[in-house]
Design a protein around this motif. Structure first.
Motif, PDB file in Angstrom:
ATOM      1  N   ASP A  34      19.193  70.016  10.604  1.00  0.00           N
ATOM      2  CA  ASP A  34      20.066  70.932  10.906  1.00  0.00           C
ATOM      3  C   ASP A  34      20.774  70.708  12.290  1.00  0.00           C
ATOM      4  O   ASP A  34      22.114  70.901  12.589  1.00  0.00           O
ATOM      5  CB  ASP A  34      19.759  72.268  10.825  1.00  0.00           C
ATOM      6  CG  ASP A  34      19.355  72.887   9.673  1.00  0.00           C
ATOM      7  OD1 ASP A  34      19.831  72.282   8.629  1.00  0.00           O
ATOM      8  OD2 ASP A  34      18.510  73.795   9.501  1.00  0.00           O
ATOM      9  N   TYR A  35      20.318  69.746  12.969  1.00  0.00           N
ATOM     10  CA  TYR A  35      20.798  69.460  14.382  1.00  0.00           C
ATOM     11  C   TYR A  35      22.020  68.547  13.998  1.00  0.00           C
ATOM     12  O   TYR A  35      22.846  68.647  15.198  1.00  0.00           O
ATOM     13  CB  TYR A  35      19.786  68.360  15.195  1.00  0.00           C
ATOM     14  CG  TYR A  35      20.030  68.328  16.726  1.00  0.00           C
ATOM     15  CD1 TYR A  35      19.910  69.188  17.523  1.00  0.00           C
ATOM     16  CD2 TYR A  35      20.385  67.010  16.930  1.00  0.00           C
ATOM     17  CE1 TYR A  35      20.319  68.882  18.889  1.00  0.00           C
ATOM     18  CE2 TYR A  35      20.782  66.616  18.427  1.00  0.00           C
ATOM     19  CZ  TYR A  35      20.729  67.735  19.409  1.00  0.00           C
ATOM     20  OH  TYR A  35      20.956  67.577  20.561  1.00  0.00           O
ATOM     21  N   PHE A  36      22.375  67.814  13.025  1.00  0.00           N
ATOM     22  CA  PHE A  36      23.282  67.157  12.980  1.00  0.00           C
ATOM     23  C   PHE A  36      24.537  67.984  12.786  1.00  0.00           C
ATOM     24  O   PHE A  36      25.760  67.497  13.121  1.00  0.00           O
ATOM     25  CB  PHE A  36      23.313  66.127  11.622  1.00  0.00           C
ATOM     26  CG  PHE A  36      22.191  65.194  11.599  1.00  0.00           C
ATOM     27  CD1 PHE A  36      22.491  63.926  12.359  1.00  0.00           C
ATOM     28  CD2 PHE A  36      21.158  65.438  11.279  1.00  0.00           C
ATOM     29  CE1 PHE A  36      21.440  63.037  12.398  1.00  0.00           C
ATOM     30  CE2 PHE A  36      20.108  64.320  10.847  1.00  0.00           C
ATOM     31  CZ  PHE A  36      20.333  63.298  11.877  1.00  0.00           C
ATOM     32  N   GLU A  37      24.530  69.337  12.597  1.00  0.00           N
ATOM     33  CA  GLU A  37      25.632  70.061  12.563  1.00  0.00           C
ATOM     34  C   GLU A  37      26.233  70.189  13.879  1.00  0.00           C
ATOM     35  O   GLU A  37      27.549  70.364  14.203  1.00  0.00           O
ATOM     36  CB  GLU A  37      25.081  71.343  12.052  1.00  0.00           C
ATOM     37  CG  GLU A  37      24.804  71.483  10.624  1.00  0.00           C
ATOM     38  CD  GLU A  37      24.348  72.836  10.121  1.00  0.00           C
ATOM     39  OE1 GLU A  37      24.440  73.856  10.914  1.00  0.00           O
ATOM     40  OE2 GLU A  37      23.743  72.909   9.023  1.00  0.00           O
ATOM     41  N   LEU A  38      25.578  69.797  14.940  1.00  0.00           N
ATOM     42  CA  LEU A  38      26.134  69.926  16.277  1.00  0.00           C
ATOM     43  C   LEU A  38      26.861  68.823  16.788  1.00  0.00           C
ATOM     44  O   LEU A  38      27.641  68.751  17.883  1.00  0.00           O
ATOM     45  CB  LEU A  38      24.954  70.170  17.517  1.00  0.00           C
ATOM     46  CG  LEU A  38      24.193  71.372  17.180  1.00  0.00           C
ATOM     47  CD1 LEU A  38      23.005  71.407  17.935  1.00  0.00           C
ATOM     48  CD2 LEU A  38      25.059  72.644  17.209  1.00  0.00           C
ATOM     49  N   ALA A  39      26.954  67.646  15.938  1.00  0.00           N
ATOM     50  CA  ALA A  39      27.744  66.384  16.080  1.00  0.00           C
ATOM     51  C   ALA A  39      29.294  66.558  16.138  1.00  0.00           C
ATOM     52  O   ALA A  39      29.738  67.692  15.605  1.00  0.00           O
ATOM     53  CB  ALA A  39      27.530  65.211  15.176  1.00  0.00           C
ATOM     54  N   GLU A  40      30.014  65.837  16.999  1.00  0.00           N
ATOM     55  CA  GLU A  40      31.389  65.983  16.885  1.00  0.00           C
ATOM     56  C   GLU A  40      32.032  64.770  17.283  1.00  0.00           C
ATOM     57  O   GLU A  40      31.289  63.563  17.588  1.00  0.00           O
ATOM     58  CB  GLU A  40      31.663  66.825  18.183  1.00  0.00           C
ATOM     59  CG  GLU A  40      31.239  66.502  19.603  1.00  0.00           C
ATOM     60  CD  GLU A  40      31.748  67.203  20.594  1.00  0.00           C
ATOM     61  OE1 GLU A  40      32.927  67.538  21.264  1.00  0.00           O
ATOM     62  OE2 GLU A  40      30.817  67.924  21.237  1.00  0.00           O
ATOM     63  N   LYS A  41      33.332  64.757  16.810  1.00  0.00           N
ATOM     64  CA  LYS A  41      34.017  63.375  17.001  1.00  0.00           C
ATOM     65  C   LYS A  41      34.218  63.150  18.574  1.00  0.00           C
ATOM     66  O   LYS A  41      33.862  63.923  19.315  1.00  0.00           O
ATOM     67  CB  LYS A  41      35.415  63.478  16.129  1.00  0.00           C
ATOM     68  CG  LYS A  41      35.445  63.465  14.773  1.00  0.00           C
ATOM     69  CD  LYS A  41      34.673  62.444  14.276  1.00  0.00           C
ATOM     70  CE  LYS A  41      34.716  62.405  12.628  1.00  0.00           C
ATOM     71  NZ  LYS A  41      33.825  61.405  11.973  1.00  0.00           N
ATOM     72  N   LEU A  42      34.720  61.532  18.584  1.00  0.00           N
ATOM     73  CA  LEU A  42      34.931  61.252  20.146  1.00  0.00           C
ATOM     74  C   LEU A  42      36.013  62.377  21.237  1.00  0.00           C
ATOM     75  O   LEU A  42      35.959  62.653  22.088  1.00  0.00           O
ATOM     76  CB  LEU A  42      35.229  59.882  20.329  1.00  0.00           C
ATOM     77  CG  LEU A  42      34.109  58.915  20.065  1.00  0.00           C
ATOM     78  CD1 LEU A  42      34.542  57.608  20.235  1.00  0.00           C
ATOM     79  CD2 LEU A  42      32.920  59.263  21.167  1.00  0.00           C
ATOM     80  N   ASP A  43      37.014  62.920  20.034  1.00  0.00           N
ATOM     81  CA  ASP A  43      38.085  63.724  20.528  1.00  0.00           C
ATOM     82  C   ASP A  43      37.490  65.338  20.472  1.00  0.00           C
ATOM     83  O   ASP A  43      38.653  66.023  20.428  1.00  0.00           O
ATOM     84  CB  ASP A  43      39.426  63.141  19.876  1.00  0.00           C
ATOM     85  CG  ASP A  43      39.389  63.544  18.498  1.00  0.00           C
ATOM     86  OD1 ASP A  43      38.252  63.846  17.773  1.00  0.00           O
ATOM     87  OD2 ASP A  43      40.443  63.521  17.758  1.00  0.00           O
ATOM     88  N   GLY A  44      36.398  65.339  20.225  1.00  0.00           N
ATOM     89  CA  GLY A  44      35.944  66.805  20.264  1.00  0.00           C
ATOM     90  C   GLY A  44      35.999  67.746  21.385  1.00  0.00           C
ATOM     91  O   GLY A  44      36.458  67.178  22.451  1.00  0.00           O
ATOM     92  N   PRO A  45      35.437  68.836  21.386  1.00  0.00           N
ATOM     93  CA  PRO A  45      35.578  69.674  22.538  1.00  0.00           C
ATOM     94  C   PRO A  45      35.074  69.197  23.799  1.00  0.00           C
ATOM     95  O   PRO A  45      35.614  69.493  24.827  1.00  0.00           O
ATOM     96  CB  PRO A  45      34.992  71.234  21.903  1.00  0.00           C
ATOM     97  CG  PRO A  45      34.008  70.738  20.610  1.00  0.00           C
ATOM     98  CD  PRO A  45      34.731  69.557  20.126  1.00  0.00           C
ATOM     99  N   SER A  46      34.107  68.524  23.754  1.00  0.00           N
ATOM    100  CA  SER A  46      33.311  68.241  24.846  1.00  0.00           C
ATOM    101  C   SER A  46      34.079  67.115  25.538  1.00  0.00           C
ATOM    102  O   SER A  46      34.523  67.452  26.756  1.00  0.00           O
ATOM    103  CB  SER A  46      32.060  67.606  24.519  1.00  0.00           C
ATOM    104  OG  SER A  46      30.871  68.261  23.716  1.00  0.00           O
ATOM    105  N   ASN A  47      34.516  66.034  24.950  1.00  0.00           N
ATOM    106  CA  ASN A  47      35.397  65.020  25.567  1.00  0.00           C
ATOM    107  C   ASN A  47      36.687  65.734  26.151  1.00  0.00           C
ATOM    108  O   ASN A  47      37.352  65.194  27.022  1.00  0.00           O
ATOM    109  CB  ASN A  47      35.447  63.936  24.698  1.00  0.00           C
ATOM    110  CG  ASN A  47      34.143  62.946  24.875  1.00  0.00           C
ATOM    111  OD1 ASN A  47      33.464  63.074  26.053  1.00  0.00           O
ATOM    112  ND2 ASN A  47      33.892  62.102  23.966  1.00  0.00           N
ATOM    113  N   ALA A  48      37.172  66.524  25.196  1.00  0.00           N
ATOM    114  CA  ALA A  48      38.346  67.197  25.211  1.00  0.00           C
ATOM    115  C   ALA A  48      38.398  67.711  26.635  1.00  0.00           C
ATOM    116  O   ALA A  48      39.416  67.781  27.630  1.00  0.00           O
ATOM    117  CB  ALA A  48      38.960  68.100  24.248  1.00  0.00           C
ATOM    118  N   MET A  49      37.414  68.529  27.155  1.00  0.00           N
ATOM    119  CA  MET A  49      37.232  69.188  28.080  1.00  0.00           C
ATOM    120  C   MET A  49      37.206  68.374  29.702  1.00  0.00           C
ATOM    121  O   MET A  49      37.872  68.203  30.485  1.00  0.00           O
ATOM    122  CB  MET A  49      35.977  70.106  28.532  1.00  0.00           C
ATOM    123  CG  MET A  49      35.969  70.861  29.586  1.00  0.00           C
ATOM    124  SD  MET A  49      35.184  70.036  31.032  1.00  0.00           S
ATOM    125  CE  MET A  49      33.558  69.938  30.292  1.00  0.00           C
TER     126      MET A  49
END
Length: 273
Positions: free
Chosen positions: A54-69
């Motif tokens: 289930d941990y894979f659900e936390l993954a995001e694209k490079l332009d996701g919210p973490s990098n966007a901030m």
């Protein structure tokens, strides 16, 4: 110039965690930091000892919210921000542990963790594909910044590559919670600074996540191995140190380890047997 390590407690609420990380970057910039480093996979809880699909659900694209901030704060403050994310690659089912370097809002480097543990409660090989490229050095216009990720601090070859490529600042985002490792944590980071003659920024998580208790110790180290600034114990914070980049060249003249290398003798380091 000033360098900053951001120490952060991650929660199950990604939006809230990313918001606090942004506030800490604002504080680092307010204190004059020109390079700021976030912890490893700063926006989400880190892996637990038992593999969890289930941990894979936390993954995001490079332009996701973490990098966007991170990109937005880098642009807003005109600084360099090194962000670390759980990357969902364009290829379905492929994931990386990835560090991105933003210079004044522009994505200048994508480095994927190449050395992955499956030990001491960190089954990272279950989640991440290893990267296949050596660390880059990004010219920020003020200095050269290279990044290695957490477990990779146990492999001195990687930080040496950063030095040989002209880096003056080594960023090390980590998620370190092992009680035995705490005893050698700063020893290793100080050693990287000394034997490469560079500044080291290390940003760790802090606080309890499942069975792990991340111990912080986020700090900036000088080329002589000195702890120049360290975040407070037990909570969010920033460690900001004013540094003299001229000390990099001075330390390399005083301790000419790069000059005295004998690469013709090191073939065994890359031999497959």
């Amino acid at each position: 110039m000033k360098l900053a390590a951001v120490q952060l407690r991650a929660t199950d609420d990604r939006r809230e965690t990313v918001g606090r990380a942004g506030d800490l970057l604002d504080e680092a910039a307010r204190q004059g930091a020109r390079v700021a480093l976030l912890p490893e996979l700063f926006a989400v809880p880190f892996v637990q000892p038992d593999p969890d699909p289930d941990y894979f659900e936390l993954a995001e694209k490079l332009d996701g919210p973490s990098n966007a901030m991170a990109a937005e704060r880098s642009r807003r403050h005109g600084i360099t921000v090194v962000s670390s994310v759980f990357e969902a690659a364009e290829t379905p089912g492929v994931y990386y542990n990835t560090a991105c370097t933003f210079v004044r809002g522009e994505l200048r480097s994508v480095y994927r963790k190449s050395h992955l543990p499956f030990s001491n409660g960190f089954p990272e090989k279950f989640y991440f594909r290893p990267g296949g490229a050596e660390p880059e050095v990004v010219d920020t216009g003020e200095t050269g910044v290279g990044t290695i990720i957490c477990y990779e601090r146990h492999f001195p070859e990687l930080s040496r590559i950063v030095a040989l490529r002209g880096g003056s600042v080594l960023c090390v985002p980590v998620a370190s919670a092992s009680a035995p490792m705490r005893e050698v944590f700063q020893l290793e980071l100080r050693a990287h600074a000394v034997f490469n003659g560079l500044f080291v920024i290390c940003a760790n998580r802090v606080g309890k996540e499942g069975v792990k208790d991340y111990f912080g110790l986020s700090a900036v180290y000088g080329p002589d191995g000195d702890v120049l600034a360290q975040a407070g114990d037990g909570g969010d914070g920033v460690a900001v140190a004013e540094v003299d980049l001229g000390l990099v060249a001075a330390s390399r003249r005083r301790r000419p380890f790069l000059r005295d290398r004998r690469p013709e003798l090191y073939g065994r380091l890359t031999a497959m047997e």
